[in-house]
Design a protein around this motif. Sequence first.
Motif, PDB file in Angstrom:
ATOM      1  N   ARG A  80       0.836  -1.201   0.000  1.00  0.00           N
ATOM      2  CA  ARG A  80       0.000   0.000   0.000  1.00  0.00           C
ATOM      3  C   ARG A  80       0.870   1.249   0.000  1.00  0.00           C
ATOM      4  O   ARG A  80       2.012   1.208   0.439  1.00  0.00           O
ATOM      5  CB  ARG A  80      -0.884   0.020   1.276  1.00  0.00           C
ATOM      6  CG  ARG A  80      -1.890  -1.110   1.328  1.00  0.00           C
ATOM      7  CD  ARG A  80      -2.868  -0.916   0.205  1.00  0.00           C
ATOM      8  NE  ARG A  80      -3.685  -2.097  -0.019  1.00  0.00           N
ATOM      9  CZ  ARG A  80      -4.958  -2.195   0.354  1.00  0.00           C
ATOM     10  NH1 ARG A  80      -5.546  -1.199   0.971  1.00  0.00           N
ATOM     11  NH2 ARG A  80      -5.647  -3.283   0.092  1.00  0.00           N
ATOM     12  N   LYS A  81       0.254   2.352  -0.433  1.00  0.00           N
ATOM     13  CA  LYS A  81       0.998   3.615  -0.333  1.00  0.00           C
ATOM     14  C   LYS A  81       1.274   3.895   1.137  1.00  0.00           C
ATOM     15  O   LYS A  81       0.411   3.657   1.977  1.00  0.00           O
ATOM     16  CB  LYS A  81       0.162   4.742  -0.931  1.00  0.00           C
ATOM     17  CG  LYS A  81       0.004   4.578  -2.421  1.00  0.00           C
ATOM     18  CD  LYS A  81      -0.234   5.886  -3.102  1.00  0.00           C
ATOM     19  CE  LYS A  81      -0.218   5.663  -4.592  1.00  0.00           C
ATOM     20  NZ  LYS A  81      -0.394   6.894  -5.349  1.00  0.00           N
ATOM     21  N   ARG A  86       2.111   9.661   0.972  1.00  0.00           N
ATOM     22  CA  ARG A  86       0.810  10.328   0.886  1.00  0.00           C
ATOM     23  C   ARG A  86       0.909  11.771   1.379  1.00  0.00           C
ATOM     24  O   ARG A  86       0.333  12.679   0.827  1.00  0.00           O
ATOM     25  CB  ARG A  86      -0.225   9.553   1.694  1.00  0.00           C
ATOM     26  CG  ARG A  86      -1.493   9.441   0.872  1.00  0.00           C
ATOM     27  CD  ARG A  86      -2.548   8.588   1.465  1.00  0.00           C
ATOM     28  NE  ARG A  86      -2.214   7.188   1.487  1.00  0.00           N
ATOM     29  CZ  ARG A  86      -2.398   6.424   2.560  1.00  0.00           C
ATOM     30  NH1 ARG A  86      -2.891   6.920   3.664  1.00  0.00           N
ATOM     31  NH2 ARG A  86      -2.092   5.155   2.520  1.00  0.00           N
ATOM     32  N   LEU A  98      -5.164  10.028  -6.024  1.00  0.00           N
ATOM     33  CA  LEU A  98      -3.789   9.808  -5.585  1.00  0.00           C
ATOM     34  C   LEU A  98      -3.739   9.251  -4.156  1.00  0.00           C
ATOM     35  O   LEU A  98      -2.811   8.548  -3.794  1.00  0.00           O
ATOM     36  CB  LEU A  98      -3.042  11.149  -5.658  1.00  0.00           C
ATOM     37  CG  LEU A  98      -1.531  11.182  -5.714  1.00  0.00           C
ATOM     38  CD1 LEU A  98      -0.989  10.371  -6.867  1.00  0.00           C
ATOM     39  CD2 LEU A  98      -1.052  12.620  -5.829  1.00  0.00           C
ATOM     40  N   GLU A 101      -7.524   4.422  -1.147  1.00  0.00           N
ATOM     41  CA  GLU A 101      -7.033   3.040  -1.241  1.00  0.00           C
ATOM     42  C   GLU A 101      -8.220   2.088  -1.396  1.00  0.00           C
ATOM     43  O   GLU A 101      -9.375   2.480  -1.223  1.00  0.00           O
ATOM     44  CB  GLU A 101      -6.297   2.656   0.062  1.00  0.00           C
ATOM     45  CG  GLU A 101      -4.976   3.369   0.297  1.00  0.00           C
ATOM     46  CD  GLU A 101      -3.800   2.760  -0.459  1.00  0.00           C
ATOM     47  OE1 GLU A 101      -4.007   1.812  -1.237  1.00  0.00           O
ATOM     48  OE2 GLU A 101      -2.668   3.241  -0.281  1.00  0.00           O
ATOM     49  N   TRP A 105     -10.550   3.401  -4.176  1.00  0.00           N
ATOM     50  CA  TRP A 105      -9.642   3.681  -5.282  1.00  0.00           C
ATOM     51  C   TRP A 105     -10.133   3.004  -6.566  1.00  0.00           C
ATOM     52  O   TRP A 105     -10.177   3.621  -7.634  1.00  0.00           O
ATOM     53  CB  TRP A 105      -8.218   3.211  -4.951  1.00  0.00           C
ATOM     54  CG  TRP A 105      -7.352   3.280  -6.173  1.00  0.00           C
ATOM     55  CD1 TRP A 105      -6.781   4.400  -6.698  1.00  0.00           C
ATOM     56  CD2 TRP A 105      -7.058   2.217  -7.078  1.00  0.00           C
ATOM     57  NE1 TRP A 105      -6.127   4.093  -7.872  1.00  0.00           N
ATOM     58  CE2 TRP A 105      -6.283   2.757  -8.127  1.00  0.00           C
ATOM     59  CE3 TRP A 105      -7.371   0.856  -7.101  1.00  0.00           C
ATOM     60  CZ2 TRP A 105      -5.814   1.993  -9.193  1.00  0.00           C
ATOM     61  CZ3 TRP A 105      -6.902   0.087  -8.163  1.00  0.00           C
ATOM     62  CH2 TRP A 105      -6.133   0.658  -9.189  1.00  0.00           C
ATOM     63  N   GLU A 106     -10.564   1.725  -6.448  1.00  0.00           N
ATOM     64  CA  GLU A 106     -11.004   0.989  -7.651  1.00  0.00           C
ATOM     65  C   GLU A 106     -12.149   1.712  -8.345  1.00  0.00           C
ATOM     66  O   GLU A 106     -12.154   1.878  -9.559  1.00  0.00           O
ATOM     67  CB  GLU A 106     -11.467  -0.418  -7.275  1.00  0.00           C
ATOM     68  CG  GLU A 106     -10.302  -1.367  -7.112  1.00  0.00           C
ATOM     69  CD  GLU A 106     -10.728  -2.727  -6.597  1.00  0.00           C
ATOM     70  OE1 GLU A 106     -11.871  -3.142  -6.866  1.00  0.00           O
ATOM     71  OE2 GLU A 106      -9.908  -3.351  -5.904  1.00  0.00           O
ATOM     72  N   ARG A 109     -10.872   4.993  -9.940  1.00  0.00           N
ATOM     73  CA  ARG A 109     -10.003   4.767 -11.108  1.00  0.00           C
ATOM     74  C   ARG A 109     -10.862   4.372 -12.316  1.00  0.00           C
ATOM     75  O   ARG A 109     -10.648   4.867 -13.419  1.00  0.00           O
ATOM     76  CB  ARG A 109      -8.973   3.685 -10.767  1.00  0.00           C
ATOM     77  CG  ARG A 109      -7.976   3.390 -11.855  1.00  0.00           C
ATOM     78  CD  ARG A 109      -6.751   4.288 -11.776  1.00  0.00           C
ATOM     79  NE  ARG A 109      -5.946   4.225 -12.989  1.00  0.00           N
ATOM     80  CZ  ARG A 109      -4.697   4.653 -13.104  1.00  0.00           C
ATOM     81  NH1 ARG A 109      -4.075   5.207 -12.113  1.00  0.00           N
ATOM     82  NH2 ARG A 109      -4.052   4.567 -14.244  1.00  0.00           N
ATOM     83  N   ARG A 343       6.229   2.476  -0.689  1.00  0.00           N
ATOM     84  CA  ARG A 343       5.107   1.615  -0.328  1.00  0.00           C
ATOM     85  C   ARG A 343       5.389   1.010   1.047  1.00  0.00           C
ATOM     86  O   ARG A 343       6.531   1.016   1.511  1.00  0.00           O
ATOM     87  CB  ARG A 343       4.950   0.457  -1.331  1.00  0.00           C
ATOM     88  CG  ARG A 343       4.602   0.866  -2.759  1.00  0.00           C
ATOM     89  CD  ARG A 343       3.177   1.378  -2.869  1.00  0.00           C
ATOM     90  NE  ARG A 343       2.756   1.521  -4.255  1.00  0.00           N
ATOM     91  CZ  ARG A 343       2.860   2.648  -4.963  1.00  0.00           C
ATOM     92  NH1 ARG A 343       3.419   3.721  -4.426  1.00  0.00           N
ATOM     93  NH2 ARG A 343       2.424   2.694  -6.199  1.00  0.00           N
ATOM     94  N   ARG A 408      -1.505   1.463 -10.092  1.00  0.00           N
ATOM     95  CA  ARG A 408      -1.485   2.864  -9.635  1.00  0.00           C
ATOM     96  C   ARG A 408      -0.566   3.725 -10.487  1.00  0.00           C
ATOM     97  O   ARG A 408      -0.115   4.794 -10.067  1.00  0.00           O
ATOM     98  CB  ARG A 408      -1.115   2.929  -8.153  1.00  0.00           C
ATOM     99  CG  ARG A 408      -2.120   2.140  -7.320  1.00  0.00           C
ATOM    100  CD  ARG A 408      -2.479   2.741  -6.028  1.00  0.00           C
ATOM    101  NE  ARG A 408      -3.108   4.034  -6.042  1.00  0.00           N
ATOM    102  CZ  ARG A 408      -3.858   4.497  -5.054  1.00  0.00           C
ATOM    103  NH1 ARG A 408      -4.075   3.754  -3.993  1.00  0.00           N
ATOM    104  NH2 ARG A 408      -4.379   5.704  -5.113  1.00  0.00           N
TER     105      ARG A 408
END
Length: 464
Positions: A80-81, A86, A98, A101, A105-106, A109, A343, A408
């Motif tokens: 993960r970021k 971040r 950006l 998560e 995020w999905e 995106r 990450r 990502r």
Amino acid sequence: MLDRSPTGINYRPPAPEPPATRLGLIEIIRTLRRNPLECWSAEFFREPVAMIRLPFARAFLVHDPAAIKRVLLDNADNYRKDPIQRRILSSGIADGLLSVEGSRWEVQRRSLAPLFAKRTVASFTEAMLTAAHELAEKWSRFDDGAVVDAAAEMTMLTLNVLALTIFSDGIGGDFEEFREAMNAYFGVIGRIGALDLFGAPEFVPRPGRARLRRTMSYFERIIDEIVETRRRRLACSADTAPNDLLTLLLRALDPSTGQPMSLAEVRSNILTFLSAGHETTANSLAWTIFLLSQAPEWRMRVREEAERELSGPAAGLPDRLVVTRAVVEEALRLYPPIAALSRMSERPDRLGSHEVGARSLIVIAPYVLHRHKRLWDRPDVFDPARFLPPARSEVPRFAYLPFGAGPRTCIGSSFALQEATIVLAMLMRRFDLELLPGTRVWPLQRITLRPAHGLPMRITRGPN
Ligand code: HEM
């Protein structure tokens, strides 16, 4: 340090000489504050994966294409970021692509992908040409030999391109004020301090927090007004509303549920596009202009291509600017605007010969990767021919990461490459840009990799 050749063929652009041995912790803390780029010792440019102990965790510095593929693509769910990245790249913008998560995020995106599809980006060619043309007109009013800070000019230009492509009917308020707020935002975020290295949680106050809060509430107010006005316009006369990123964003639906984004998500994503697409593209342009000023042969080739192609139709223009794009890609190799990605591992894994425990910090530095001795021939030399066909197709995917990779990866990469190529062609066709003698050009990593003292350049009108 500058290794000049009259043709620019063996030109080694300025870069810190990597220390022969690793820095100690105190030195790392000092150097990270001053210029993180200077932390990378020689070993990291030779080793595929290296481990260092930080006060709160182990860090793995990963510069092996196979291991990078595992982190960013094959086993991406495990990485993960991390909070440092971040905080540096998207401070204060919690709900944008950006920062989010997991399933949020999905959904984002999927909904945002059409905004940056090749066809949509191609439709922004005119806006990019307009912004480049306005800058060229401004420069042509200067006396021959006038000096400009090309880095600052590129920062203004890329903000103008974003303004023209996001809200093409204007921001409705004072654009100068907006620009200053953007500068204030970038001035506050982006430094890695001792608190980060010791793993201090987010609630521990960092310098500049109050200023950041003030700037963010200014953005919220301005953007909410713009969104409200556009929503009303779309509701009354959808056919006449501008076909820009804001309209596309307000119409974006999650393909699986048909749901639009919330106001907080729309606002955060506008800010994300502005902050992620602004300094990154500006610095890639600034470095390209600098490199061309040191390499007359490539400058000539770019100009010849620009003269030929800019007189043709706008449709398909970016694809015809092959040499110009190779020069931009080589500048992104030597000076990647996002010099390091990081990450945090969730579960144990194996990277190369290293066992990686849960909660380890993984650092992949495009700056190191792009100059890695095992991966590149004459890594420190400026040579855009690496990115000309057919050589371009031999560059291994995971050895060249200016835009990251995997799920990502940068959503705006086509936008940025198209913009940089068009702007460069337009400026190189009309002007000669010569570095002001005596200027020390030095890469400084602050959020993005920028020329430390700007880029004072003397402009002379070219033959056209
Ligand atoms: C030369 C210019 C640019 C560079 C070098 C660049 C670089 C990057 C990199 C390296 C990442 C991945 C970060 C990671 O994996 O941790 C990223 C993500 C992103 N970039 Fe860019 N970028 C550029 C331009 C743009 C533009 C023009 C936009 C939008 C207008 C943009 C929007 C984004 C967004 C939204 C993400 C997050 C994607 C996600 O997490 O799904 N970038 N960028």
